[in-house]
Design an enzyme around this catalytic site. Structure first.
Site, short mmCIF file in Angstrom:
data_model
loop_
_atom_site.label_atom_id
_atom_site.label_comp_id
_atom_site.label_asym_id
_atom_site.label_seq_id
_atom_site.Cartn_x
_atom_site.Cartn_y
_atom_site.Cartn_z
N GLY A 31 0.84 -1.20 0.00
CA GLY A 31 0.00 0.00 0.00
C GLY A 31 0.87 1.24 0.00
O GLY A 31 2.03 1.22 -0.42
N SER A 32 0.30 2.33 0.51
CA SER A 32 0.99 3.62 0.46
C SER A 32 2.15 3.67 1.45
O SER A 32 2.20 2.90 2.43
CB SER A 32 -0.01 4.72 0.81
OG SER A 32 -0.54 4.46 2.09
N CYS A 54 1.60 0.69 -8.76
CA CYS A 54 2.77 1.14 -8.01
C CYS A 54 3.93 1.39 -8.97
O CYS A 54 4.82 2.19 -8.71
CB CYS A 54 3.16 0.10 -6.97
SG CYS A 54 3.28 -1.56 -7.65
N GLU A 93 5.73 -3.47 0.62
CA GLU A 93 5.68 -3.15 -0.81
C GLU A 93 4.87 -1.86 -0.91
O GLU A 93 3.65 -1.87 -0.96
CB GLU A 93 4.97 -4.27 -1.59
CG GLU A 93 5.69 -5.59 -1.55
CD GLU A 93 6.93 -5.63 -2.43
OE1 GLU A 93 7.19 -4.65 -3.16
OE2 GLU A 93 7.64 -6.63 -2.38
N GLY A 126 2.71 2.15 5.27
CA GLY A 126 3.91 1.39 5.60
C GLY A 126 4.59 1.92 6.85
O GLY A 126 5.11 1.14 7.67
P1 NAD Z 1 -3.46 2.27 1.33
O1 NAD Z 1 -2.17 2.48 1.98
O2 NAD Z 1 -4.52 3.28 1.50
O3 NAD Z 1 -4.10 0.87 1.80
C1 NAD Z 1 -3.43 -0.35 1.58
C2 NAD Z 1 -3.92 -1.40 2.56
O4 NAD Z 1 -3.45 -1.05 3.86
C3 NAD Z 1 -5.44 -1.47 2.67
O5 NAD Z 1 -5.82 -2.82 2.82
C4 NAD Z 1 -5.70 -0.69 3.95
O6 NAD Z 1 -6.92 -1.04 4.56
C5 NAD Z 1 -4.52 -1.11 4.79
N1 NAD Z 1 -4.21 -0.22 5.92
C6 NAD Z 1 -4.13 1.12 5.92
N2 NAD Z 1 -3.80 1.57 7.15
C7 NAD Z 1 -3.65 0.48 7.94
C8 NAD Z 1 -3.33 0.28 9.32
N3 NAD Z 1 -3.09 1.31 10.13
N4 NAD Z 1 -3.26 -0.97 9.78
C9 NAD Z 1 -3.50 -2.03 8.98
N5 NAD Z 1 -3.83 -1.91 7.66
C10 NAD Z 1 -3.90 -0.66 7.15
O7 NAD Z 1 -3.15 2.06 -0.26
P2 NAD Z 1 -4.15 1.92 -1.48
O8 NAD Z 1 -4.74 3.25 -1.81
O9 NAD Z 1 -5.07 0.77 -1.28
O10 NAD Z 1 -3.13 1.49 -2.63
C11 NAD Z 1 -2.34 2.38 -3.36
C12 NAD Z 1 -0.92 2.44 -2.82
O11 NAD Z 1 -0.35 1.12 -2.78
C13 NAD Z 1 0.03 3.23 -3.71
O12 NAD Z 1 0.89 4.00 -2.92
C14 NAD Z 1 0.78 2.16 -4.48
O13 NAD Z 1 2.03 2.59 -5.00
C15 NAD Z 1 0.92 1.11 -3.42
N6 NAD Z 1 1.16 -0.21 -4.00
C16 NAD Z 1 2.43 -0.72 -3.90
C17 NAD Z 1 2.71 -1.95 -4.49
C18 NAD Z 1 4.10 -2.52 -4.44
O14 NAD Z 1 4.24 -3.71 -4.73
N7 NAD Z 1 5.12 -1.78 -4.09
C19 NAD Z 1 1.69 -2.68 -5.15
C20 NAD Z 1 0.42 -2.13 -5.20
C21 NAD Z 1 0.17 -0.89 -4.62
#
Ligand code: NAD
Length: 508
Positions: free
Chosen positions: A238-239, A294, A260, A243
């Protein structure tokens, strides 16, 4: 259409799906919406803290049984899962398209990626090799053994609602782990259907219930999973913002994290770039998945001698892009995931132009006839002559390509590496020297580096992931499996006299 798909995927009666026809926001439920139409698809029951407790216990119990199943037998179970996924590829792909707005071929491509990693995992199940090393002592043997790790928590982002789980779950399964999947609340139906296929296959084979799914808010469920000491590894996609929060919580309990996170990926066009290869590859990288990968290309670093010609050619190429319903086979680009993403795109547009960026194409909300979804125009912004465009240092999850110019390759590489993230990177050049320089230790600082191909669309065979704020994790192929196992260094003494290491004597 949705009801038929869910029926064929055998989840029409899944107790988590509260309603399809009259989906509405009710307490304890979340709506899965179609970003193409901005209409609800279904309402899904949210798991509570108590549900999490039950699910985590089931995963722990399943792990204790599964770890004793021989690796190759685990591999055969994953092989059966891959076969089942093949049968359902079209329906699962369509579900991905409906929930997150990817075009049909990308939705199916995502399921194919899970099938590919499952195939990889089947072979891997017979190759979880350890090392042996010579002992300094007679009658002693030392070896490293890889053992199953435990339940693995897998947190996934909205934009890869199937494949990212597949990378983790298929590898984790052959490694002897159970999986607790917490998907994005923007794609719960894909998660329910995918998990159900895998769980059904294991049940038919009479294996433990290693695939556990928990759908809930970050407060009630996500943070509980992250803090759970029963879960030795949290693999979170995720973002960068997420992370930072997750990694600190996992570190506080001395658990392991596989991160990731976001990217801010650039492509370098050298003066000798083959533009008939470079431009279409970069257009796909920039606008594919509506810029919501990503690995999407966000910055184009172009040699000053070809910059005007390149920008003109890009503007022409963008005229050919067909925006529309992602279920329609002729569409290139679908919608953004939600209205907030449109607002973030529009705000980046304002900032870019306030900072001196020149709008070349796009820049606004897009109207698509008959569809009320979250569409924006694929956009190109040219940076001012001094290349000072701070907004381009951020990851805006939308189809925006910022164009910069440079004088020589050293300057291009410095600009390329001058962002916080380090996921994917590419160079287009016919020169062996440029390619070698870009992929050398002083070249791209990213986890992925491509020569004469774009930044997005990784194959599963190599380790996938990025450096710096992208989090440093590696998933998918190569030796990424080691993150899902624990290493034990085993020393065995077959003699009858004590010999201490380093020549230490304790017998006088
Ligand atoms: P996001 O960070 O909003 O959410 C990602 C996941 O994290 C979701 O399931 C969310 O519910 C969970 N989450 C958020 N806060 C949390 C917490 N405090 N505790 C536990 N879980 C939590 O991201 P998004 O909008 O769903 O996805 C887009 C982002 O993901 C972009 O920044 C993109 O670059 C990144 N991404 C990275 C990769 C990679 O392999 N590097 C792959 C896909 C997406």
């Amino acid at each position: 259409m949705l009801a038929d798909i869910l029926e064929r995927l055998h989840v029409a009666d899944d107790p988590r799906i509260a309603s399809i026809a009259d989906a509405a926001e009710r307490p304890g439920e979340v709506i899965s919406s179609n970003p193409t139409t901005a209409e609800p698809l279904a309402s899904v029951r949210l798991d509570t803290a108590e549900d999490y407790e039950r699910i985590a216990e089931t995963a722990s119990k399943a792990f204790r049984a599964w770890r004793r199943v021989p690796g190759p037998v685990r591999g055969q179970a994953v092989r059966a899962i891959a076969d089942e996924l093949r049968k359902h590829k079209q329906d699962l792909g369509a579900l991905v398209t409906m929930e997150v707005g990817k075009i049909r071929s990308e939705g199916e491509g995502e399921v194919q990626e899970t099938i590919d990693i499952a195939d990889f995992a089947v072979g891997l199940s017979r190759q979880l090799y350890g090392l042996t090393m010579p002992s300094e002592r007679a009658d002693h043997r030392i070896e490293e053994r890889w053992h199953p790790l435990g339940p693995v928590g897998v947190i996934t982002a909205f934009n890869f609602p199937n494949a990212v789980w597949g990378w983790n779950a298929m590898i984790g399964a052959v490694c002897g782990d159970s999986i607790i999947w917490k998907p994005s609340l923007y794609a719960p139906l894909t998660a329910i259907a995918t998990n159900a296929i895998c769980a059904r296959v294991l049940k038919e084979l009479d294996h433990p219930d290693i695939f556990q799914l928990v759908i809930g808010t970050d407060d009630a469920v996500g943070e509980r999973l992250v803090a759970d000491k029963r879960v030795p590894l949290i693999s979170a996609t995720g973002s960068c913002r997420m992370g930072r929060i997750v990694s600190q919580k996992v570190a506080a309990r001395l658990g392991k994290c596989l991160l990731e996170l976001g990217g801010n990926n650039a492509v370098i066009f050298e003066p000798d770039a083959n533009l008939s290869l470079a431009i279409p590859s970069t257009v796909f990288g920039a606008v594919g998945t509506a810029g919501q990968r990503c690995t999407s290309t966000r910055r184009l670093l172009c040699h000053e001698s070809i910059a005007d010609e390149v920008v003109e050619k890009f503007a022409k190429a963008y005229e050919q892009i067909r925006l529309g319903d992602p279920l329609d086979a002729s569409t290139h680009v679908g919608p953004l995931i939600h209205e907030h993403a449109v607002e973030q795109f529009l705000s980046a547009m304002t900032e870019a132009q306030d900072q001196g960026g020149e709008l070349i194409v796009g820049g606004g909300r897009a109207e698509v006839e008959g569809l009320k979804g979250h569409f924006v125009q694929p956009t190109i912004i040219r940076a001012p002559a001094d290349n000072n465009l701070p907004i381009a240092l951020e990851e805006t999850f939308a189809p925006i390509l910022y164009v910069f110019t440079y004088k020589d390759l050293d300057e291009a590489i410095e600009m390329h590496n001058g962002v916080d993230q380090g996921l994917s990177s590419a160079i287009f050049s016919e020169s062996m020297r440029a390619a070698e320089r870009f992929t050398s230790e002083s070249g791209s600082d990213c986890g992925l580096a491509y020569v004469n191909l774009g930044t997005s669309g990784a194959e599963i065979g190599g380790a996938f992931g990025g450096e710096k704020d992208t989090g440093g994790g590696r998933e998918s192929g190569s030796d990424a499996w080691k993150a899902y196992m624990r290493r034990q260094t085993v020393s065995i003494h077959s003699g009858s006299t004590i010999q201490l290491a380093q020549g230490i004597r304790f017998d006088q």
